[in-house]
Structures are given as C-alpha cells and as structure tokens.
Design an enzyme around this catalytic site. Sequence first.
Site, mmCIF file in Angstrom:
data_model
loop_
_atom_site.group_PDB
_atom_site.id
_atom_site.type_symbol
_atom_site.label_atom_id
_atom_site.label_comp_id
_atom_site.label_asym_id
_atom_site.label_seq_id
_atom_site.Cartn_x
_atom_site.Cartn_y
_atom_site.Cartn_z
ATOM 1 N N LYS A 116 0.816 -1.212 0.000
ATOM 2 C CA LYS A 116 0.000 0.000 0.000
ATOM 3 C C LYS A 116 0.848 1.259 0.000
ATOM 4 C CE LYS A 116 -3.353 0.553 2.950
ATOM 5 N NZ LYS A 116 -4.549 1.117 2.318
ATOM 6 N N HIS A 645 -12.845 -12.290 9.037
ATOM 7 C CA HIS A 645 -11.786 -12.648 8.100
ATOM 8 C C HIS A 645 -10.965 -11.395 7.794
ATOM 9 C CE1 HIS A 645 -9.606 -13.896 4.588
ATOM 10 N NE2 HIS A 645 -10.140 -12.906 3.908
ATOM 11 N N GLU A 669 -5.170 -14.232 6.269
ATOM 12 C CA GLU A 669 -4.221 -14.559 5.199
ATOM 13 C C GLU A 669 -2.855 -14.839 5.818
ATOM 14 O OE1 GLU A 669 -3.985 -11.678 2.003
ATOM 15 O OE2 GLU A 669 -1.827 -11.965 1.899
ATOM 16 N N HIS A 698 -4.493 -16.288 -4.768
ATOM 17 C CA HIS A 698 -4.253 -15.302 -5.821
ATOM 18 C C HIS A 698 -3.683 -15.926 -7.076
ATOM 19 C CE1 HIS A 698 -4.412 -13.031 -2.066
ATOM 20 N NE2 HIS A 698 -5.032 -12.145 -2.796
HETATM 21 N N1 GLN Z 1 -16.100 -13.111 2.010
HETATM 22 C C1 GLN Z 1 -15.324 -12.454 1.034
HETATM 23 C C2 GLN Z 1 -14.984 -13.396 -0.103
HETATM 24 O O1 GLN Z 1 -14.810 -14.544 0.146
HETATM 25 C C3 GLN Z 1 -14.037 -11.907 1.621
HETATM 26 C C4 GLN Z 1 -13.236 -11.152 0.602
HETATM 27 C C5 GLN Z 1 -12.013 -10.452 1.134
HETATM 28 O O2 GLN Z 1 -11.493 -10.774 2.154
HETATM 29 N N2 GLN Z 1 -11.522 -9.481 0.436
HETATM 30 O O3 GLN Z 1 -14.883 -13.024 -1.242
HETATM 31 ZN ZN ZN Z 2 -9.621 -11.929 2.181
#
Ligand code: GLN
Ligand code: ZN
Length: 766
Positions: A116, A645, A669, A698
């Site tokens: 960022k 998350h 992550e 990714h």
């Molecule tokens: N629940 C969202 C997804 O699975 C979370 C996306 C994210 O963390 N950017 O797409």
């Molecule tokens: Zn995510």
Amino acid sequence: MMHITNLGFPRIGRRRELKQALEAYWSGASDAATLLESARELRLRHWQLQAEAGVRSLPVGDFSLYDHVLDAALLFDAVPDSHRALYEADPLLGYFALARGLQRDGFDLRALEMTKWFDTNYHHLVPELVADQVFRLRPERLLQHCSEARVLGLELRPQVLGPVSLLRLSKTLDGSDPLALLPRLLPLYAELFERLRQQGVDWLQVDEPCLALDLDPALQAAYAQAFDALRASPGPRLLLNCGFGDPRPALPWIRRLAPAALHADLSAGLAPLPELVDGVGEGILVAGVVSGRSVWRSDLDALCAGLAPTLKARGPERLWLAPSCSLLHLPISLDDERQLPGALRSWLSFAQEKLGELNLLGQALSAPEDAHALLAPQRAALADRRVSSLVHRRDVQQRVLALDVEQAVERAPLAERRRLQQQRLALPLLPTTTIGSFPQTREIRRLRVDLRAGRISPGEYAAQLAAATEACVREQESIGLDVLVHGEFERNDMVEYFGEQLAGFAFTRHAWVQSYGSRCVKPPILFGDVERASPMTVDAAVAAQALSTKPLKGMLTGPVTMLQWSFVRDDQPREQTCLQLALALRDEVDDLQSAGIGIIQIDEPALREGLPLRRAERADYLRWAVQCFRLSAGVARPETQIHSHMCYSEFNDIIESVAAMDADVVSIEASRSRMELLDAFVQFRYPAALGPGVYDIHSPRVPHAGEMRELLQRALQVVPAQQLWVNPDCGLKTRDWPETRAALAAMVAVAAALRVDLERCETPVS
Ligand code: GLN
Ligand code: ZN
C-alpha cells in the site's frame, strides 16, 4: 493573480483509457507503439485540462505506465539481476515483467512485491535492491515527458521521488538496510539536477512522502545526510512535497534542505500555517488546502478568510495554492455523474473540480471585494448539504445517541460461548471451511449484465442464482468441507452489494481510481446517515442452509471495511459514520440468527489498512474500529458463532486488537508469508479460534498437500489444536472451478489426516 499548482494528476484516464491500452498490449491485441501513443495522448490531454483549469506550473513525470515507485527505481537503473537481460533487450517488456511477472516464451520472472502507498488505496511496487547496488542515471523517460509538455508552451515542473523515500520504500534481498545505499544514490540526484538545469528546467518537485511518517533515528539521519547533499547540489529550484499529513514535526530536517518552495498538506485545517510560514522563511509556501483525497467540496469561505492574513503578509509571490497531495486518488470528472440522487452532485468535487475550486479560491483571495459574490454558489451548495434530508436522518442519529456502546458490545465469556457453540455445531477437530466466495464465472457475471440490460427478468435472475448456490453447496458437501457457505454469487463487490441496500450510499458510473497498474476501483460514496431498510442477506442464507445438514455461514462485510473502501462523508468524524454502519450490520446479524443461521462471518479485510500513519493516532483508531466490529457482533447470542476474516496485510503488530474484536473464529491470510503471522502467537496467547490461510488464492496453482500440511504443523506449534481451523487465504471468486475443487479437496484431505494423527496421540494412555 495567485499562483496555482498541482502535484500530480490521475493517469488512468476519464474512461480508463490507460487500462484498455495496457490490457490490449498485454493480451497481444495491440503493439508497443500503440500503447505508447495512447499514453502520450493521455498525458497531453491531462496537461491541457490542468492548464485550462488555471494551473500555472504543471506536474511532469507523475504519469506512469504502471507505478511511479517502479519508475523512480528505473530512473536510477535499479533493475534486479534476474530481470536485467530482458530489460536491456526490450525495456517495455522488461518493465512489465518487473510489474507483473512474466511466464511465457521461456521466461519465468517474478513480479516485484506490491504494497500500500501510505494510507491510501493505491498500491506501489517495492523495488528490490542489493547491498552493493550500482545505480546509474537513466533520465530519458523524464526528459521525454518534459519535452512533450514544453511543446504545449506550458510552464512545467518535473518531479522525482526523493532519495530517502525511494530507499525507504524499497527492500533488499540480502537483509541489508536500503538506507545504507544513500551515499551511492545522492551523487546521481546531483547529476539529475545538473541535467535538468542544462535542459532549462527552472523547478523540480521532490516528493519525500516519508517525511510524514514518524521519523525514527534512522530516517532522521538519512534526511540530514540527503538534504545537506541536495542543498549543495546546484540545479533547478526545488519544491519539496512532504506527503500526507502535518509536516511540522519534520521541519528541523526540512530546514536543512531550505527548499525554494515547501508544499504542506493543510487538508486538516490551517492551524499549522504560522509555524510553516516560519519554517519556510523567505521561500514559497505552497498551501495544500484543497484535499486531494476527499471527494467533497471545500469550505472556500473559511479558506479565504484563513489565508488572507498570510497572503497579505507574504504577497502572492510567496504563497501558492495547491491540492493537499497528488490528485491520483480521485476520479477525474463529475461531468459524467448526472444520475446521482438529489443535490449530491453539487456537493462533490473530483480532480477536475478540485482544480476549479483552487482557481475560485485564488480569484477570491486576489479580489477580496468580489469574494463574497464569487464564492456564493459554493457557499449555497455547502449550506444545502448541511441541512439536507438526504444526509440527515433523525432516527439514525437518535439511535446512536441513545446507544450504550459498552453494554452493546459485550458478549458472554468466550469459554461459555465455546461450549454452547460446540454443543450446537458438533464440529470435528481442525474444522475446514472457506472464506465465502466461490468462482464468479463468466456465466455468473453475465447474469448480472443481462439483468441490468433487461434481457432477463428479476425472477429469472434469482432462479439462476439459486441454482448456482445449490450447485455450490453440493460441491462443498462432496469435497467434504465442515462449514459451508452459499458462494456469494449475488455479489458484484463485497462493499457495493451492501451499500446498494443501505440508505446513505450512492454509486457513480465512472468514478474510477487506480488501485494498481491497470486495476481500478469505483468506491461508493457514503454521503449520509446509514440505515438498513430491510434484511439484506437473510433469504439467501436461509435458502442455502436449507440445502444441507452441515452448518452454513452467513456472510457480511464489516463496518470498518465498508467505511475504508468508500468515499466517506467529511461532515462528521469517521467514528460516527462507522457506528452507524455497525448498527445496520448488527440488525442483520440479529435477523440471521433469528432465522436459524448458527455461524455468521463479518469480514474485516480492511481493518489494518485504516491504521493511521503516525503512531500517536493509532490507538484511537484501533479503539473505535474494534468497538464498531464488536457492536455489529455483540447482538449475537452465545451459541451463535461469530467469525471474521482479514487479509491484504500483516497483522502481527495489531494482534492484540484482533483479539480484542472478540470474534469466536478469525481467518487470516498467512500462506504467502509462510505463516510469519504465527510469530505473533509465540509471545501472545490468542484466546479464540484461528484459521491461518493454508494456501494462496491469488494464483491458479493447485497447492501440494505437503505444503499445506507443513504450514498446519507449524501452526500447531503455537496454536492449540482445539483452536485451529483450516481454510484458504481468502475468497475464491477470482478462481475457476477445476482448480478450486482440486485445491479444496487436497486441503480437506490434509486436515483429515492431521486430525487422525492428533486424535491418536491425544488418546490418554491408560
Ligand atoms: N467473504 C469475502 C470473499 O470470500 C471476503 C473477501 C475479502 O477478504 N476481500 O470473497
Ligand atoms: Zn480476504
């Protein structure tokens, strides 16, 4: 007349022309010459546009085909050895190989890391250096852009990223300190100054955004060394741009450079003005009074009154006007946004309009007797906004006022929740799940396009989505996941989907801003009090849950992420706006649990991003951000399991705040950094359950079972087995089904095998 300048202009183009040109080139549909010509046209158009808006000295060198930090590294020839041969043979191909990696024609080159750009939503590439880096000046690109601008007959000011920020934003592969390379780099800045002087360049803008960070001793020493050297280097006059925020703490170092002009971000108010005037001495103060990051019109009356005494004392030769930062973070023009509700459009200001505001302010300051009349339309728009019923909803405000936050955030003790949830959900050890979205295939995206174009009816759209959800639930069952999701097929974007159902949000047609390279985002405009009219996700969650006996998570986007990924109103503190969002989501959580949904995930991927640049401001942000999350979740009964998350950042330094969110389960992550995240848990005993991502979503690559097993075993060293969940790094919406199936099946198998091992060794020997 006052001198108006600009620090940088959005490069992507009003219709994302740069994106189209780049992607056509990358796909092979167009050639290098076509791409370069499109880029040149955009530069010219943008210079002309700025000149017409009254900008006197135009920024040159702010344009980039991909990223300005990469460009700065290349100005000094900082090309990693791995990419050198290609870069020399074909600079354009080499450039994009650095930016995006290259895996064809026998090449296998990694992309540079991306991170960022300060606290914005722009991402820059991280140059890679080595301890014995050899720099060389390669000013051709910058000089070419200067000659292009000169042809227009306009007064120009090239810009470069300064030496300290360039090094501070880079990394070394050998673990050495990039700042140690300063003595090698400084002579090249001197050489650049000299080259520009020979070309007849009068002014050079030096961007040192790291001046706005907390200046640790290493940065202080670097600035002292760099600024002493630059001051002694003859060349054009320097305009120093100190980045986002109040530059006063950096003044002792700035004085060592004694720049001919000092730009200051005054978007937070004019209070620093006297000290800055003092700090710049006989030089020019470039007052960055109009925010380059907020989409709202400024209070020009207040600015006019606040600047008048300084103008009187210094004269227009020593007080210039500018935006608070480069306009890179704003969409270009409001011209295309005629569909916005009510008077909203008249309250807004994008890049083009910001320059218009500066122009108006300049006129008002130069002719005080006309100021009142000149500023009347802007004054009227602002007054209208202050009282508009579009913005202000009494019931929402009263609800926030009446709120006992401390009490509303409190849930039953964690241990009790854990017991009740286990009774209800009966999950195995190491439960497996996903983060929410499943592949948004071409067919799914086409449904939305067809609906919008009226080619299918809303009923048909809903039926197709239900079919996709059903297929997705069946897939998850056959893969053997323990906690299911509905797949998020109805969501174009995780913020937009909710924003569209909430009062207080508006959506633009073309207000794109660059996120990185050709990737752009179109943030919603959060302009008013937020209110939920009716349940937003309950029907979809209930329908999906009815398809399976396994528990299914209801999926929500958290209040901080909604805030962080929108253009947010500036007429009340962000904390207030976030509280309103939190209350709307709280009602949704309550409705989901009442409808029988036992697990609810409130995503907060952007929580870390909102962290202020300066340490002194961080605690307060974390306080209200965590509080807003808890306010959303706090209505959950003890037997309702709350998940969150997080992704896109490292969370080690805010792990205590993650714990303070008091979620029952957090997925984070972790696979790309090989579970570096877990370092934080060696010191800190995380109380709740944790799902560190075991594979990177990714990339289309299917992870090997061995890799995931190893990551989980590392996790088990610091997280008790009873607290560990197994999941990917993030949502799967960008993936395709075959790789998703294969990766999740492997993940489930790894969890199952580990579970057997764990249960075996945990059987007490009698
Ligand atoms: N629940 C969202 C997804 O699975 C979370 C996306 C994210 O963390 N950017 O797409
Ligand atoms: Zn995510």
